[in-house]
Write an enzyme that holds these catalytic residues in place. Structure first.
Site, PDB file in Angstrom:
ATOM      1  N   GLY A   9      -4.688   7.286  -4.481  1.00  0.00           N
ATOM      2  CA  GLY A   9      -3.657   8.302  -4.242  1.00  0.00           C
ATOM      3  C   GLY A   9      -4.065   9.309  -3.189  1.00  0.00           C
ATOM      4  O   GLY A   9      -3.642  10.464  -3.238  1.00  0.00           O
ATOM      5  N   SER A 147      -6.044  16.734 -15.929  1.00  0.00           N
ATOM      6  CA  SER A 147      -5.152  17.891 -15.763  1.00  0.00           C
ATOM      7  C   SER A 147      -5.386  18.808 -16.958  1.00  0.00           C
ATOM      8  O   SER A 147      -5.801  18.348 -18.028  1.00  0.00           O
ATOM      9  CB  SER A 147      -3.697  17.426 -15.769  1.00  0.00           C
ATOM     10  OG  SER A 147      -2.831  18.526 -15.947  1.00  0.00           O
ATOM     11  N   TYR A 160       3.194  12.628 -19.809  1.00  0.00           N
ATOM     12  CA  TYR A 160       2.170  13.085 -18.857  1.00  0.00           C
ATOM     13  C   TYR A 160       0.969  13.648 -19.628  1.00  0.00           C
ATOM     14  O   TYR A 160      -0.185  13.295 -19.353  1.00  0.00           O
ATOM     15  CB  TYR A 160       2.766  14.145 -17.924  1.00  0.00           C
ATOM     16  CG  TYR A 160       1.826  14.628 -16.841  1.00  0.00           C
ATOM     17  CD1 TYR A 160       1.589  13.850 -15.707  1.00  0.00           C
ATOM     18  CD2 TYR A 160       1.182  15.856 -16.932  1.00  0.00           C
ATOM     19  CE1 TYR A 160       0.729  14.297 -14.692  1.00  0.00           C
ATOM     20  CE2 TYR A 160       0.331  16.311 -15.929  1.00  0.00           C
ATOM     21  CZ  TYR A 160       0.106  15.530 -14.812  1.00  0.00           C
ATOM     22  OH  TYR A 160      -0.747  15.972 -13.825  1.00  0.00           O
ATOM     23  N   ILE A 193      -1.650  23.169  -8.916  1.00  0.00           N
ATOM     24  CA  ILE A 193      -2.099  22.938  -7.533  1.00  0.00           C
ATOM     25  C   ILE A 193      -0.876  22.690  -6.656  1.00  0.00           C
ATOM     26  O   ILE A 193       0.036  21.945  -7.048  1.00  0.00           O
ATOM     27  CB  ILE A 193      -3.043  21.701  -7.466  1.00  0.00           C
ATOM     28  CG1 ILE A 193      -4.136  21.772  -8.556  1.00  0.00           C
ATOM     29  CG2 ILE A 193      -3.639  21.578  -6.066  1.00  0.00           C
ATOM     30  CD1 ILE A 193      -5.122  22.905  -8.464  1.00  0.00           C
TER      31      ILE A 193
HETATM   32  P1  NAD Z   1       1.035  13.879  -5.204  1.00  0.00           P
HETATM   33  O1  NAD Z   1       2.320  13.344  -5.727  1.00  0.00           O
HETATM   34  O2  NAD Z   1       1.056  14.772  -4.026  1.00  0.00           O
HETATM   35  O3  NAD Z   1       0.052  12.655  -4.854  1.00  0.00           O
HETATM   36  C1  NAD Z   1      -0.109  11.551  -5.694  1.00  0.00           C
HETATM   37  C2  NAD Z   1      -0.516  10.357  -4.853  1.00  0.00           C
HETATM   38  O4  NAD Z   1      -0.669   9.232  -5.734  1.00  0.00           O
HETATM   39  C3  NAD Z   1       0.549   9.986  -3.815  1.00  0.00           C
HETATM   40  O5  NAD Z   1      -0.032   9.758  -2.541  1.00  0.00           O
HETATM   41  C4  NAD Z   1       1.162   8.725  -4.394  1.00  0.00           C
HETATM   42  O6  NAD Z   1       1.703   7.841  -3.429  1.00  0.00           O
HETATM   43  C5  NAD Z   1      -0.035   8.121  -5.135  1.00  0.00           C
HETATM   44  N1  NAD Z   1       0.405   7.148  -6.130  1.00  0.00           N
HETATM   45  C6  NAD Z   1       1.450   7.277  -6.988  1.00  0.00           C
HETATM   46  N2  NAD Z   1       1.603   6.163  -7.693  1.00  0.00           N
HETATM   47  C7  NAD Z   1       0.635   5.310  -7.303  1.00  0.00           C
HETATM   48  C8  NAD Z   1       0.288   3.986  -7.675  1.00  0.00           C
HETATM   49  N3  NAD Z   1       0.996   3.317  -8.578  1.00  0.00           N
HETATM   50  N4  NAD Z   1      -0.771   3.397  -7.073  1.00  0.00           N
HETATM   51  C9  NAD Z   1      -1.476   4.068  -6.114  1.00  0.00           C
HETATM   52  N5  NAD Z   1      -1.191   5.325  -5.720  1.00  0.00           N
HETATM   53  C10 NAD Z   1      -0.147   5.932  -6.304  1.00  0.00           C
HETATM   54  O7  NAD Z   1       0.351  14.568  -6.457  1.00  0.00           O
HETATM   55  P2  NAD Z   1      -0.992  15.447  -6.576  1.00  0.00           P
HETATM   56  O8  NAD Z   1      -0.574  16.771  -7.053  1.00  0.00           O
HETATM   57  O9  NAD Z   1      -1.823  15.316  -5.378  1.00  0.00           O
HETATM   58  O10 NAD Z   1      -1.671  14.716  -7.809  1.00  0.00           O
HETATM   59  C11 NAD Z   1      -2.905  13.999  -7.730  1.00  0.00           C
HETATM   60  C12 NAD Z   1      -3.526  13.910  -9.119  1.00  0.00           C
HETATM   61  O11 NAD Z   1      -3.802  15.234  -9.590  1.00  0.00           O
HETATM   62  C13 NAD Z   1      -2.608  13.288 -10.165  1.00  0.00           C
HETATM   63  O12 NAD Z   1      -3.369  12.482 -11.039  1.00  0.00           O
HETATM   64  C14 NAD Z   1      -2.063  14.491 -10.908  1.00  0.00           C
HETATM   65  O13 NAD Z   1      -1.671  14.167 -12.227  1.00  0.00           O
HETATM   66  C15 NAD Z   1      -3.253  15.399 -10.879  1.00  0.00           C
HETATM   67  N6  NAD Z   1      -2.931  16.811 -11.106  1.00  0.00           N
HETATM   68  C16 NAD Z   1      -2.083  17.477 -10.272  1.00  0.00           C
HETATM   69  C17 NAD Z   1      -1.811  18.825 -10.526  1.00  0.00           C
HETATM   70  C18 NAD Z   1      -0.893  19.645  -9.642  1.00  0.00           C
HETATM   71  O14 NAD Z   1      -0.584  20.784 -10.038  1.00  0.00           O
HETATM   72  N7  NAD Z   1      -0.456  19.155  -8.492  1.00  0.00           N
HETATM   73  C19 NAD Z   1      -2.406  19.461 -11.616  1.00  0.00           C
HETATM   74  C20 NAD Z   1      -3.254  18.762 -12.440  1.00  0.00           C
HETATM   75  C21 NAD Z   1      -3.523  17.431 -12.169  1.00  0.00           C
END
Ligand code: NAD
Length: 256
Positions: A9, A147, A160, A193
């Site tokens: 990702g 998370s 989630y 984030i």
């Molecule tokens: P984002 O949506 O910007 O990025 C997620 C990435 O994962 C994208 O590039 C997407 O194409 C890729 N992805 C989705 N499905 C996929 C699959 N089946 N196979 C391969 N890649 C795939 O989100 P983010 O905020 O950067 O999140 C990244 C991680 O951080 C996630 O696991 C999310 O749960 C975790 N997270 C995010 C937050 C937040 O506040 N943004 C907080 C806690 C945890």
């Protein structure tokens, strides 16, 4: 640091922040994501500008054949893999009360956030063990991005929260199993984030942060997570396998 890191990702958001931080540490980078090649051109060139060799593996983390193909490609290009960062993840497409939420959404979220990374870790762990046996000086580690939802209950996105609680247990399981091979497994628990994932709830979180949601009164950024992963990959936490690193601006500190 001359290591090869696979970050799932990493086409955008937190994953790209992690990839940038590891590239700045001198790692070569394999990005696994589902975006078409054209959509990641600028992300990959940002990484190359840090001096990293970069490989893009377009693969869905839920697809076992695509995962195996990606690892073969990494083996062919780099000949080794030192670091796996399980970052790819999704929030439910619709936030729905757990009294109404669908099995379809549950299966989709759990497949990407928990099942895919679990079996990717299995394949990578076996490869890391083989590399370790061939060369006892080989260094590796695994980092899971969970998370605060692993422990903070949000009934409008139960699937989630359950997936992230599962990621926490997966961290402990792999840490236990891989201890004898000297492969540390860590979990990073981000708070709120600023990425595409939180775009639809940006106003809500702006207000909550103004009202004191976090002790550090700002959003977290992908670089905040990148710095934490870089410290783990550098080996700055050599005696902490199986542990959780909070990167949430103090959001989860209990207060009265
Ligand atoms: P984002 O949506 O910007 O990025 C997620 C990435 O994962 C994208 O590039 C997407 O194409 C890729 N992805 C989705 N499905 C996929 C699959 N089946 N196979 C391969 N890649 C795939 O989100 P983010 O905020 O950067 O999140 C990244 C991680 O951080 C996630 O696991 C999310 O749960 C975790 N997270 C995010 C937050 C937040 O506040 N943004 C907080 C806690 C945890």
């Amino acid at each position: 640091m001359n290591k090869v890191a696979l970050i799932t990702g990493a086409g955008q958001g937190i994953g790209l922040g992690i990839a940038m931080a590891l590239a700045q540490e001198g790692c070569d980078i394999a990005v696994m994501d589902i975006h078409p090649d054209e959509a990641v051109i600028s992300a990959l060139s940002e990484l190359r500008n840090q001096g990293a060799e970069v490989l893009y593996c377009r693969a869905d983390v839920t697809d076992s054949e695509a995962r195996a193909r990606a690892l073969d490609t990494i083996g062919a290009k780099f000949g080794c893999l030192n670091v796996l960062v399980n970052n790819a993840g999704v929030a439910p497409k619709v936030r729905a009360d757990i009294l109404d939420a669908t099995e379809e959404s549950y299966n989709w979220v759990m497949g990407i956030n928990l099942r895919g990374p679990y079996f990717l870790t299995q394949a990578v762990a076996n490869w890391m063990i083989a590399q370790q046996e061939a060369d006892p000086s080989f260094e590796s580690c695994i980092v899971n991005i969970s998370s605060i939802s692993a422990t903070v209950a949000s009934p409008s996105r139960g699937e989630y929260c359950i997936s992230k609680a599962g990621v926490s247990m997966a961290t402990q399981l792999w840490a236990v199993r891989l201890g004898e091979f000297n492969i540390p497994v860590y979990e990073i628990r981000p708070g709120v984030i600023k990425t595409a994932m939180t775009k639809t709830v940006q106003d809500k979180y702006d207000r909550l942060i103004d009202d004191g949601l976090t002790l550090q009164a700002r959003w977290g950024y992908p670089e905040d997570i990148g710095k934490a992963v870089a410290a783990l990959v550098r080996g700055d936490f050599p005696y902490s396998t199986g542990q959780v690193i909070m990167v949430d601006g103090g959001l989860t500190v209990p207060r009265l």
